[in-house]
Design an enzyme around this catalytic site. Sequence first.
Site, PDB file in Angstrom:
ATOM      1  N   SER A   1     -10.338   5.602  -4.556  1.00  0.00           N
ATOM      2  CA  SER A   1     -11.278   6.707  -4.736  1.00  0.00           C
ATOM      3  C   SER A   1     -10.833   7.712  -5.797  1.00  0.00           C
ATOM      4  O   SER A   1     -11.643   8.165  -6.605  1.00  0.00           O
ATOM      5  CB  SER A   1     -11.491   7.401  -3.391  1.00  0.00           C
TER       6      SER A   1
ATOM      7  N   LYS B   1      -2.300  -1.415  -3.763  1.00  0.00           N
ATOM      8  CA  LYS B   1      -3.148  -0.234  -3.693  1.00  0.00           C
ATOM      9  C   LYS B   1      -2.313   1.018  -3.776  1.00  0.00           C
ATOM     10  O   LYS B   1      -1.316   1.087  -3.044  1.00  0.00           O
ATOM     11  CB  LYS B   1      -3.888  -0.298  -2.357  1.00  0.00           C
TER      12      LYS B   1
ATOM     13  N   TYR C   1     -15.347   0.896  -6.780  1.00  0.00           N
ATOM     14  CA  TYR C   1     -16.609   1.602  -6.524  1.00  0.00           C
ATOM     15  C   TYR C   1     -17.560   1.464  -7.707  1.00  0.00           C
ATOM     16  O   TYR C   1     -18.717   1.822  -7.620  1.00  0.00           O
ATOM     17  CB  TYR C   1     -16.319   3.080  -6.206  1.00  0.00           C
TER      18      TYR C   1
ATOM     19  N   LYS D   1       0.855  -1.187   0.000  1.00  0.00           N
ATOM     20  CA  LYS D   1       0.000   0.000   0.000  1.00  0.00           C
ATOM     21  C   LYS D   1       0.890   1.235   0.000  1.00  0.00           C
ATOM     22  O   LYS D   1       1.729   1.408   0.882  1.00  0.00           O
ATOM     23  CB  LYS D   1      -0.899  -0.008   1.234  1.00  0.00           C
TER      24      LYS D   1
ATOM     25  N   LYS E   1       1.239   9.989   5.568  1.00  0.00           N
ATOM     26  CA  LYS E   1       1.405   8.604   6.028  1.00  0.00           C
ATOM     27  C   LYS E   1       2.695   7.963   5.516  1.00  0.00           C
ATOM     28  O   LYS E   1       2.810   6.748   5.444  1.00  0.00           O
ATOM     29  CB  LYS E   1       0.176   7.788   5.628  1.00  0.00           C
TER      30      LYS E   1
HETATM   31  C1  PBG Z   1      -6.974   3.648   5.417  1.00  0.00           C
HETATM   32  C2  PBG Z   1      -7.491   3.359   4.066  1.00  0.00           C
HETATM   33  C3  PBG Z   1      -7.390   4.246   3.000  1.00  0.00           C
HETATM   34  C4  PBG Z   1      -8.046   3.662   1.925  1.00  0.00           C
HETATM   35  C5  PBG Z   1      -8.535   2.417   2.346  1.00  0.00           C
HETATM   36  N1  PBG Z   1      -8.154   2.225   3.690  1.00  0.00           N
HETATM   37  C6  PBG Z   1      -6.823   5.610   2.914  1.00  0.00           C
HETATM   38  C7  PBG Z   1      -5.568   5.946   3.553  1.00  0.00           C
HETATM   39  O1  PBG Z   1      -4.665   5.120   3.721  1.00  0.00           O
HETATM   40  O2  PBG Z   1      -5.437   7.107   3.923  1.00  0.00           O
HETATM   41  C8  PBG Z   1      -8.203   4.322   0.599  1.00  0.00           C
HETATM   42  C9  PBG Z   1      -9.230   3.818  -0.314  1.00  0.00           C
HETATM   43  C10 PBG Z   1      -9.579   4.739  -1.422  1.00  0.00           C
HETATM   44  O3  PBG Z   1      -8.954   5.803  -1.642  1.00  0.00           O
HETATM   45  O4  PBG Z   1     -10.551   4.410  -2.127  1.00  0.00           O
HETATM   46  N2  PBG Z   1      -6.741   2.671   6.288  1.00  0.00           N
END
Ligand code: PBG
Length: 352
Positions: free
Chosen positions: A300, A274, A339, A220, A243
Site C-alpha cells: 500500500s 513483502k 493495486y 515479510k 509487529k
Molecule cells: C497483515 C497484512 C498486512 C499486509 C498484508 N497482510 C499488513 C501488516 O502486516 O500489518 C500489507 C499489505 C499492504 O500494505 O498493501 N496480515
Amino acid sequence: MTKPMPAARHHDEGVQEARDALKKLNLTHRARRNRKTEWSRRLVRENVLTTSDLIWPLFLIEGEKRQEPVAAMPGVERLSVDAAVRAAVKAAELDIPALAFFPYTEAELRDPLGKEALNPDNLVCRACRAIKREVPHIGLITDVALDPYTTHGHDGVMRGEEILNDESVAVLVEQALNQTRAGADVIAPSDMMDGRVAAIRAALDAEGFESVQIMSYAAKYASAFYGPFRDAIGTKGVLIGDKRTYQMDPANAEEALREVAEDIEEGADMVMVKPGLPYLDIIRRIKDTFPIPTFAYQVSGEYAMIRAAALNGWIDGEKAMLESLLAFKRAGASGILTYFAVEVAEKLQRHA
Ligand code: PBG
C-alpha cells in the site's frame, strides 16, 4: 579544475579530438547501437511485464452496492461482496489470473482472539463463494492472519505483550480451513508465525484439500510501508505496539533465505517477498538460490507514493507504475501483487 575552452577553438576540432580518443580506446562495442530504434530495443529487451504477472488485492466491506474510497490510496476502494463480484468479472475480462482478499472488519466484530476469522459466513468466505459461482476461472487467494479481526490489530493471539506462536498457529490453521471450505484456491499465510506452513499443509491434506496451494509470505518485513493498508482494513489506531517480534528486521537478508528454505521444506508451493521495491535484492537472492515461484507484494505505501507524486504532477504516474512493475520482473519475480493491476492490464491490452 577543468581548463576553460580556448575561445578561438572551433567545435569541429573538439569532435575530431574525441574521435581520436575513442579510436585509441578501440571502441568496438557501442551499446547505443542496439538502442537506436524501437524495433531493435524490442528485440534485445530482456524482461517483459504481461497480464499473467498480476495479482489484484481487493478490500472488502459489509453491505450492498458499496464502494468506499480508501483515503491514503487514491483510486482504491473497499467493495461490498456484490461490487467485488463485478470487479472479479472485470479482472477476468482483462485476463488477470488471480485476486487476493482483505476484509475491513467493523469494531463490533473484533475480539482479542479474532474469532470472526473462523466464521464460515465472514466477508472473505462470502466473497469466495460468490466469485467462485460467477467467475469460476479466476484464482482466489486468501490471507491467513488475524489482524483484520483482532481488537489489538496483531496477526496472532496476544498474551500480555507477547504474540504467542503455537497458540496462534492453532487458530490460523482453522482460519485456513475455513477459507478453503469457502472456495479459496491459494492459502496465503502472512502472519509470520513459525511452523504455520507445515501445520496448514497437514490440516488441508487431512481434510482432502491436497490440491489447494500455499503461497507463503516467507520474507515479510516489519515495514512502515504498510501504513495505508492498515487504514484500509480498519486497524489504523487499533494496533498495539508494532509487529517486530514476528515480522522480519529490514536489516536482514540471509535470514530471508532461511525463512524461504523452511517454508519450502514445510510445503509451500510459492513464496512471497513483502514489501516489494525496497526489497528487490531479496527477490533476486531467493531466485538465485531456490527453484520456486517467488512473488512480490507492491504494498500500500509503495502504491500511495507513486499515486501521490503523480497526483501532484511530480512524476508521470503511468510510466512510474510500469517501470516499478518491470523492476520486479528484472529482479526475478514470478508475479506481483499490485493495486495497479487493473490499470496495468488495461494499459497492456491497449498496446497488445
Ligand atoms: C497483515 C497484512 C498486512 C499486509 C498484508 N497482510 C499488513 C501488516 O502486516 O500489518 C500489507 C499489505 C499492504 O500494505 O498493501 N496480515
